[in-house]
Design an enzyme around this catalytic site. Sequence first.
Site, PDB file in Angstrom:
ATOM      1  N   SER A 116       0.836  -1.210   0.000  1.00 16.88           N
ATOM      2  CA  SER A 116       0.000   0.000   0.000  1.00 16.88           C
ATOM      3  C   SER A 116       0.865   1.253   0.000  1.00 16.88           C
ATOM      4  O   SER A 116       1.983   1.257   0.548  1.00 16.88           O
ATOM      5  CB  SER A 116      -0.870  -0.011   1.264  1.00 16.88           C
ATOM      6  OG  SER A 116      -1.456   1.243   1.469  1.00 16.88           O
ATOM      7  N   TYR A 140      -1.436   0.283  10.507  1.00 16.81           N
ATOM      8  CA  TYR A 140      -1.780  -0.379   9.238  1.00 16.81           C
ATOM      9  C   TYR A 140      -0.600  -0.277   8.258  1.00 16.81           C
ATOM     10  O   TYR A 140      -0.133  -1.276   7.710  1.00 16.81           O
ATOM     11  CB  TYR A 140      -3.040   0.245   8.624  1.00 16.81           C
ATOM     12  CG  TYR A 140      -3.250  -0.184   7.188  1.00 16.81           C
ATOM     13  CD1 TYR A 140      -3.549  -1.511   6.880  1.00 16.81           C
ATOM     14  CD2 TYR A 140      -3.108   0.719   6.124  1.00 16.81           C
ATOM     15  CE1 TYR A 140      -3.703  -1.930   5.562  1.00 16.81           C
ATOM     16  CE2 TYR A 140      -3.260   0.317   4.810  1.00 16.81           C
ATOM     17  CZ  TYR A 140      -3.555  -1.011   4.532  1.00 16.81           C
ATOM     18  OH  TYR A 140      -3.699  -1.422   3.223  1.00 16.81           O
ATOM     19  N   LYS A 144       2.043  -3.268   6.615  1.00 18.62           N
ATOM     20  CA  LYS A 144       2.312  -3.483   5.180  1.00 18.62           C
ATOM     21  C   LYS A 144       3.826  -3.469   4.926  1.00 18.62           C
ATOM     22  O   LYS A 144       4.343  -4.268   4.157  1.00 18.62           O
ATOM     23  CB  LYS A 144       1.622  -2.385   4.353  1.00 18.62           C
ATOM     24  CG  LYS A 144       0.127  -2.541   4.307  1.00 18.62           C
ATOM     25  CD  LYS A 144      -0.234  -3.665   3.368  1.00 18.62           C
ATOM     26  CE  LYS A 144      -1.550  -4.284   3.675  1.00 18.62           C
ATOM     27  NZ  LYS A 144      -1.862  -5.444   2.851  1.00 18.62           N
TER      28      LYS A 144
HETATM   29  N1  NAD Z   1      -8.767  -0.865  -1.193  1.00 17.85           N
HETATM   30  C1  NAD Z   1      -7.704  -0.081  -1.330  1.00 17.85           C
HETATM   31  O1  NAD Z   1      -7.784   1.081  -1.782  1.00 17.85           O
HETATM   32  C2  NAD Z   1      -6.335  -0.594  -0.929  1.00 17.85           C
HETATM   33  C3  NAD Z   1      -5.240   0.287  -1.027  1.00 17.85           C
HETATM   34  C4  NAD Z   1      -3.986  -0.200  -0.681  1.00 17.85           C
HETATM   35  C5  NAD Z   1      -3.811  -1.509  -0.287  1.00 17.85           C
HETATM   36  N2  NAD Z   1      -4.890  -2.334  -0.184  1.00 17.85           N
HETATM   37  C6  NAD Z   1      -4.661  -3.730   0.222  1.00 17.85           C
HETATM   38  O2  NAD Z   1      -5.281  -4.584  -0.706  1.00 17.85           O
HETATM   39  C7  NAD Z   1      -5.692  -5.790  -0.066  1.00 17.85           C
HETATM   40  C8  NAD Z   1      -7.143  -6.084  -0.429  1.00 17.85           C
HETATM   41  O3  NAD Z   1      -7.933  -4.992   0.008  1.00 17.85           O
HETATM   42  P1  NAD Z   1      -9.494  -4.910  -0.304  1.00 17.85           P
HETATM   43  O4  NAD Z   1      -9.814  -3.479  -0.471  1.00 17.85           O
HETATM   44  O5  NAD Z   1      -9.871  -5.871  -1.347  1.00 17.85           O
HETATM   45  O6  NAD Z   1     -10.061  -5.385   1.113  1.00 17.85           O
HETATM   46  P2  NAD Z   1     -11.191  -6.447   1.460  1.00 17.85           P
HETATM   47  O7  NAD Z   1     -11.424  -6.318   2.929  1.00 17.85           O
HETATM   48  O8  NAD Z   1     -12.351  -6.309   0.549  1.00 17.85           O
HETATM   49  O9  NAD Z   1     -10.448  -7.813   1.125  1.00 17.85           O
HETATM   50  C9  NAD Z   1      -9.636  -8.503   2.039  1.00 17.85           C
HETATM   51  C10 NAD Z   1     -10.018  -9.964   1.924  1.00 17.85           C
HETATM   52  O10 NAD Z   1      -9.156 -10.727   2.757  1.00 17.85           O
HETATM   53  C11 NAD Z   1      -9.921 -11.524   3.651  1.00 17.85           C
HETATM   54  N3  NAD Z   1      -9.100 -11.624   4.856  1.00 17.85           N
HETATM   55  C12 NAD Z   1      -8.712 -10.612   5.668  1.00 17.85           C
HETATM   56  N4  NAD Z   1      -7.917 -11.075   6.645  1.00 17.85           N
HETATM   57  C13 NAD Z   1      -7.798 -12.413   6.444  1.00 17.85           C
HETATM   58  C14 NAD Z   1      -7.088 -13.452   7.104  1.00 17.85           C
HETATM   59  N5  NAD Z   1      -6.341 -13.225   8.204  1.00 17.85           N
HETATM   60  N6  NAD Z   1      -7.186 -14.710   6.627  1.00 17.85           N
HETATM   61  C15 NAD Z   1      -7.936 -14.974   5.525  1.00 17.85           C
HETATM   62  N7  NAD Z   1      -8.627 -14.025   4.847  1.00 17.85           N
HETATM   63  C16 NAD Z   1      -8.547 -12.765   5.307  1.00 17.85           C
HETATM   64  C17 NAD Z   1     -11.238 -10.819   3.821  1.00 17.85           C
HETATM   65  O11 NAD Z   1     -12.308 -11.680   4.162  1.00 17.85           O
HETATM   66  C18 NAD Z   1     -11.437 -10.224   2.422  1.00 17.85           C
HETATM   67  O12 NAD Z   1     -12.065 -11.152   1.557  1.00 17.85           O
HETATM   68  C19 NAD Z   1      -5.432  -5.600   1.411  1.00 17.85           C
HETATM   69  O13 NAD Z   1      -4.207  -6.236   1.715  1.00 17.85           O
HETATM   70  C20 NAD Z   1      -5.285  -4.090   1.559  1.00 17.85           C
HETATM   71  O14 NAD Z   1      -4.434  -3.769   2.632  1.00 17.85           O
HETATM   72  C21 NAD Z   1      -6.153  -1.917  -0.492  1.00 17.85           C
END
Ligand code: NAD
Length: 340
Positions: A116, A140, A144
Site C-alpha cells: 500500500s 496499518y 504493510k
Molecule cells: N482498497 C484499497 O484502496 C487498498 C489500497 C492499498 C492496499 N490495499 C490492500 O489490498 C488488499 C485487499 O484490500 P481490499 O480493499 O480488497 O479489502 P477487502 O477487505 O475487501 O479484502 C480482504 C479480503 O481478505 C480476507 N481476509 C482478511 N484477513 C484475512 C485473514 N487473516 N485470513 C484470511 N482471509 C482474510 C477478507 O475476508 C477479504 O475477503 C489488502 O491487503 C489491503 O491492505 C487496499
Amino acid sequence: MTWLVVGGAGYIGSHVVRRLRAEGRHLVVLDDLSTGVRERVPADVPLVVSGLDRAVVTDTLRRYRITGVVNLAARKSAPESVALPLWYYEQNVEGMRSLLQAMVDVGVTRMLLSSSAAVYGSPPCTRVTEQTPTAPINPYGETKLMCEWMLRACGAAHDVSWIALRYFNIVGTADPVCSDTGGESLFPRVFQRLTTGRPAVVTGVDFPTRDGTGVRDYVHVADVADAHAAAVARLESDRCADVYNVGTGSGYSVLEVLAAVREVTGLPVEVEVVPSRPGDPPEVVAAVDKIGTEMSWWARNGLHDMVASTWQAWRPSALTPTRAVRRRRAPGPGRRQRVR
Ligand SMILES: NC(=O)c1ccc[n+]([C@@H]2O[C@H](COP(=O)([O-])OP(=O)(O)OC[C@H]3O[C@@H](n4cnc5c(N)ncnc54)[C@H](O)[C@@H]3O)[C@@H](O)[C@H]2O)c1
C-alpha cells in the site's frame, strides 16, 4: 501452475480472481470471509474458508499443488489500526508470517503481495517513487511495510521470488457483485451518503492545492487486476524481488471527484466541510514509470470510468446480494473462523 489467491473473496481479490481466471489460470481461493463475500468467488474456483492458520495453509498448498501465492488478505482501516494495533499486527503480520512459513515448508517459492501507499506515510514530496523513504504513520502502514520486509528476507534466505504492489487509491468496479461497498475510501463514503440523502463530507478545504482540497491518485480496480496479471506472468518466468507503485500517475482533488459524481449521477451532491485530519498530506500521486517500463502496465481507465462503474453498483436499483450481506456484518476482532 496453480495460484492460491488469499483474500480472493474481497473487493480487489475478487477482481484479481476474475482477471487471472479469464487468462485460463488454475486458481484456489483461501479467505476467512470476515469482509469477503462467498458469492464473489466463481463456482468453479475452490474456496477454502479459513484464516491464515499454518496447518490449514500447508494442507491447502499440498492438496492443490500450489505453485504461487497472491496475498491480498489484510485488515485495512488506518483509524481502526490506531485503535487496535495488536490485532492489526496479529492479523496482517503474524498472518503473513504463517503463510510464508507454510510456503517455505512446502517449497512454494513465488509470492505477489498487496502492499500500500500507506508505507510512505505523509511523503515529503508530491510525486512518490519507489525510492521515496518509507515512513508509515499508523500501524496499518507499518504492517504493510513489515510484510515487505518479511518477503525480502525470505527471498534472501529461502529463495522466494516476490513482487509487492504498492496500491494507491483503488476505486470502481468491473462487476457490481465485486464492488467496494464497505470501504472507508472517498468513493464508498460519498456514495453511501448520496444514496441515503446526506451531503458528501469534504475533509479540509485549506490545503495548498489547486482548489484547497486533498489530491490523491485514484486507480480503477480493473486496471489493478491487470497489474496483477502482469506481475503473475513475470513471477512465472523470472526470479523477482521488486516493489512497484500502482496508480495512474495523475491526481484528482476531492472537489474534482465530486464534480464527476454530479455529472455521472445527475444528482446535486451537497457538500459538508469538516476540518482536515492531522498528518493528512495535501497531495500524493504515484510515479508509475517503474511498473510501466518493467512490466508494460499503465492504467487505462480515467476518472469518469471510475465514478460511472462505482455508481453502477451503488445506484438504488442495484442492491446486490453482496451489498445486502455487507450491510449486515461488521468485521472486528473475535470473529470466529471456519474451515470448509
Ligand atoms: N482498497 C484499497 O484502496 C487498498 C489500497 C492499498 C492496499 N490495499 C490492500 O489490498 C488488499 C485487499 O484490500 P481490499 O480493499 O480488497 O479489502 P477487502 O477487505 O475487501 O479484502 C480482504 C479480503 O481478505 C480476507 N481476509 C482478511 N484477513 C484475512 C485473514 N487473516 N485470513 C484470511 N482471509 C482474510 C477478507 O475476508 C477479504 O475477503 C489488502 O491487503 C489491503 O491492505 C487496499
